[in-house]
Design a protein around this motif. Structure first.
Motif, PDB file in Angstrom:
ATOM      1  N   THR A 123      30.217  45.651  49.000  1.00  0.00           N
ATOM      2  CA  THR A 123      30.753  46.761  48.974  1.00  0.00           C
ATOM      3  C   THR A 123      31.630  46.803  50.341  1.00  0.00           C
ATOM      4  O   THR A 123      32.843  47.223  50.055  1.00  0.00           O
ATOM      5  N   GLU A 124      31.161  46.665  51.454  1.00  0.00           N
ATOM      6  CA  GLU A 124      32.118  46.461  52.544  1.00  0.00           C
ATOM      7  C   GLU A 124      33.394  45.384  52.396  1.00  0.00           C
ATOM      8  O   GLU A 124      34.399  45.811  52.804  1.00  0.00           O
ATOM      9  N   ALA A 125      33.165  44.323  51.469  1.00  0.00           N
ATOM     10  CA  ALA A 125      34.366  43.294  51.392  1.00  0.00           C
ATOM     11  C   ALA A 125      35.165  43.989  50.393  1.00  0.00           C
ATOM     12  O   ALA A 125      36.453  43.898  50.623  1.00  0.00           O
ATOM     13  N   ILE A 126      34.788  44.703  49.372  1.00  0.00           N
ATOM     14  CA  ILE A 126      35.847  45.447  48.575  1.00  0.00           C
ATOM     15  C   ILE A 126      36.499  46.584  49.153  1.00  0.00           C
ATOM     16  O   ILE A 126      37.789  46.503  49.018  1.00  0.00           O
ATOM     17  N   GLU A 127      36.105  47.270  50.223  1.00  0.00           N
ATOM     18  CA  GLU A 127      36.678  48.250  50.943  1.00  0.00           C
ATOM     19  C   GLU A 127      37.741  47.474  51.764  1.00  0.00           C
ATOM     20  O   GLU A 127      38.856  48.157  51.917  1.00  0.00           O
ATOM     21  N   GLU A 174      21.853  38.284  43.466  1.00  0.00           N
ATOM     22  CA  GLU A 174      20.623  38.486  43.828  1.00  0.00           C
ATOM     23  C   GLU A 174      19.571  37.978  42.803  1.00  0.00           C
ATOM     24  O   GLU A 174      18.391  37.685  42.912  1.00  0.00           O
ATOM     25  N   GLY A 175      19.922  37.322  41.746  1.00  0.00           N
ATOM     26  CA  GLY A 175      19.221  36.566  40.739  1.00  0.00           C
ATOM     27  C   GLY A 175      19.268  37.497  39.418  1.00  0.00           C
ATOM     28  O   GLY A 175      20.065  37.175  38.549  1.00  0.00           O
ATOM     29  N   ALA A 176      18.588  38.567  39.283  1.00  0.00           N
ATOM     30  CA  ALA A 176      18.504  39.236  38.055  1.00  0.00           C
ATOM     31  C   ALA A 176      19.769  40.146  38.052  1.00  0.00           C
ATOM     32  O   ALA A 176      20.338  40.722  39.024  1.00  0.00           O
ATOM     33  N   ARG A 177      20.075  40.462  36.866  1.00  0.00           N
ATOM     34  CA  ARG A 177      21.509  41.271  36.679  1.00  0.00           C
ATOM     35  C   ARG A 177      21.326  42.621  37.130  1.00  0.00           C
ATOM     36  O   ARG A 177      20.227  43.229  36.800  1.00  0.00           O
ATOM     37  N   THR A 178      22.228  43.389  37.674  1.00  0.00           N
ATOM     38  CA  THR A 178      21.853  44.626  38.361  1.00  0.00           C
ATOM     39  C   THR A 178      23.054  45.663  38.206  1.00  0.00           C
ATOM     40  O   THR A 178      24.163  45.112  37.961  1.00  0.00           O
ATOM     41  N   THR A 179      22.741  46.827  38.150  1.00  0.00           N
ATOM     42  CA  THR A 179      23.964  47.854  37.952  1.00  0.00           C
ATOM     43  C   THR A 179      24.302  48.388  39.374  1.00  0.00           C
ATOM     44  O   THR A 179      25.382  49.158  39.565  1.00  0.00           O
ATOM     45  N   ARG A 180      23.641  48.079  40.346  1.00  0.00           N
ATOM     46  CA  ARG A 180      23.663  48.812  41.767  1.00  0.00           C
ATOM     47  C   ARG A 180      24.830  47.836  42.586  1.00  0.00           C
ATOM     48  O   ARG A 180      24.601  46.824  42.917  1.00  0.00           O
ATOM     49  N   LEU A 181      25.710  48.887  42.971  1.00  0.00           N
ATOM     50  CA  LEU A 181      26.705  48.333  43.725  1.00  0.00           C
ATOM     51  C   LEU A 181      26.568  47.581  45.035  1.00  0.00           C
ATOM     52  O   LEU A 181      26.901  46.298  45.306  1.00  0.00           O
ATOM     53  N   GLN A 182      25.311  48.068  45.610  1.00  0.00           N
ATOM     54  CA  GLN A 182      25.203  47.351  46.915  1.00  0.00           C
ATOM     55  C   GLN A 182      24.764  45.767  46.802  1.00  0.00           C
ATOM     56  O   GLN A 182      24.662  45.064  47.681  1.00  0.00           O
ATOM     57  N   PHE A 183      24.494  45.436  45.538  1.00  0.00           N
ATOM     58  CA  PHE A 183      24.001  44.226  45.333  1.00  0.00           C
ATOM     59  C   PHE A 183      24.906  43.120  44.649  1.00  0.00           C
ATOM     60  O   PHE A 183      24.639  42.210  44.151  1.00  0.00           O
TER      61      PHE A 183
END
Length: 295
Positions: free
Chosen positions: A79-83, A65-74
């Protein structure tokens, strides 16, 4: 780096990246290192058939989404693809930021491992399927920089150690990886330690503890956190070089260091921490077995 590490262990490894430049560079690195068992393709990993692999390792894009994040949903894949990938290939490892939280059903199925080196926690990995040795539990792993040995701590997170009635002969600081894995209580249980205060990760005891998963300090003297008292304390013990560490208190270690600069010939560590409703300053010496090269 993960691709090279797996290939060097003698595994046949297929790397996948959606960016053609990254795929080309990874292939070039493998050729230079003569890793003939590794090959990288440019593709969307979500389109691959994973059934033919013994296991899969994913390093999701944390900047999708641009900026580095620690939130799995971004992350990407989502998350759905990994599942969906876990359903297709249960033996899956996911590389994560140390602070990334997982859905509850992932936490129940996976072993969450935090990896550290020197004094820092570097990353988290969620292991699924046969790769999870302790499903539903947390593990802290710290690599020794000189020997490459790995110290491990495993257990249930968020155990609460008993509170010490007073500061003992030693103060123990868990490694950042143990703190990130929320295994301070398990570390305290294994080494018979008690907490300095319920709000901080400092522990105390009357016996020296040597373990790569912690730093141990011998207590010289402690007092309330008062600058005049501390200046007198440092003069009395001839402290000239001072390291200031703190948790749970609103002070600047750099400012305290400059204000307490002494002329003595000895070195020490000053630990500033809450303790039973007061702010305590504990003058210590770092136990040498816990001093790594470069510390």
């Amino acid at each position: 780096g993960d691709l090279i590490g797996l290939a060097r262990r003698g595994n046949e490894v297929k790397g996948v990246d959606i960016d053609p430049i990254i795929a080309d560079l990874a292939n070039a690195n493998c050729r230079v290192l003569h890793l003939t068992a590794a090959h990288v393709i440019c593709s969307d990993v979500q389109q691959l058939d994973l059934n033919g692999f013994a296991a899969c390792h994913i390093d999701p894009d944390r900047r999708s989404e641009g900026a580095r994040t620690t939130r799995l949903q971004f992350f990407s894949p989502s998350t759905e693809a990994i599942e969906q990938m876990v359903r297709q290939q249960p033996n899956l490892a996911i590389k994560l930021a140390p602070a990334t939280e997982l859905p509850h059903h992932w936490q129940a199925a996976a072993e969450r491992q935090w990896l550290g080196r020197q004094r820092e926690c570097k990353q988290q990995v969620a292991w699924f399927g046969d790769l999870a040795h302790f499903p539903g539990q947390h593990t802290a792993a710290v690599v020794d920089t000189s020997t490459e040995d790995i110290a491990l701590l495993n257990g249930r997170p968020d155990q609460q150690p008993e509170i010490a009635p007073d500061i003992g002969d030693y103060v123990v600081e868990p490694h950042a990886t143990v703190i990130a894995a929320r295994l301070v209580g398990e570390l305290a249980r294994q080494h018979q330690l008690t907490a300095v205060d319920s709000s901080v990760a400092y522990l105390t005891c009357n016996h020296r503890v040597d373990d790569p998963l912690l730093s141990c300090f011998r207590v010289i003297e402690s007092s309330t956190f008062d600058m005049r008292q501390l200046k007198s304390l440092l003069r009395r013990h001839e402290i000239g070089k001072l390291e200031v560490k703190k948790r749970g208190v609103n002070i600047s270690p750099e400012k305290v260091t400059s204000q307490l600069a002494g002329r003595g010939h000895r070195a020490a560590t000053l630990i500033v921490t809450p303790q039973l409703g007061t702010t305590r300053a504990i003058l210590c010496s770092r136990c040498q077995a816990n001093v790594e090269a470069g510390d």
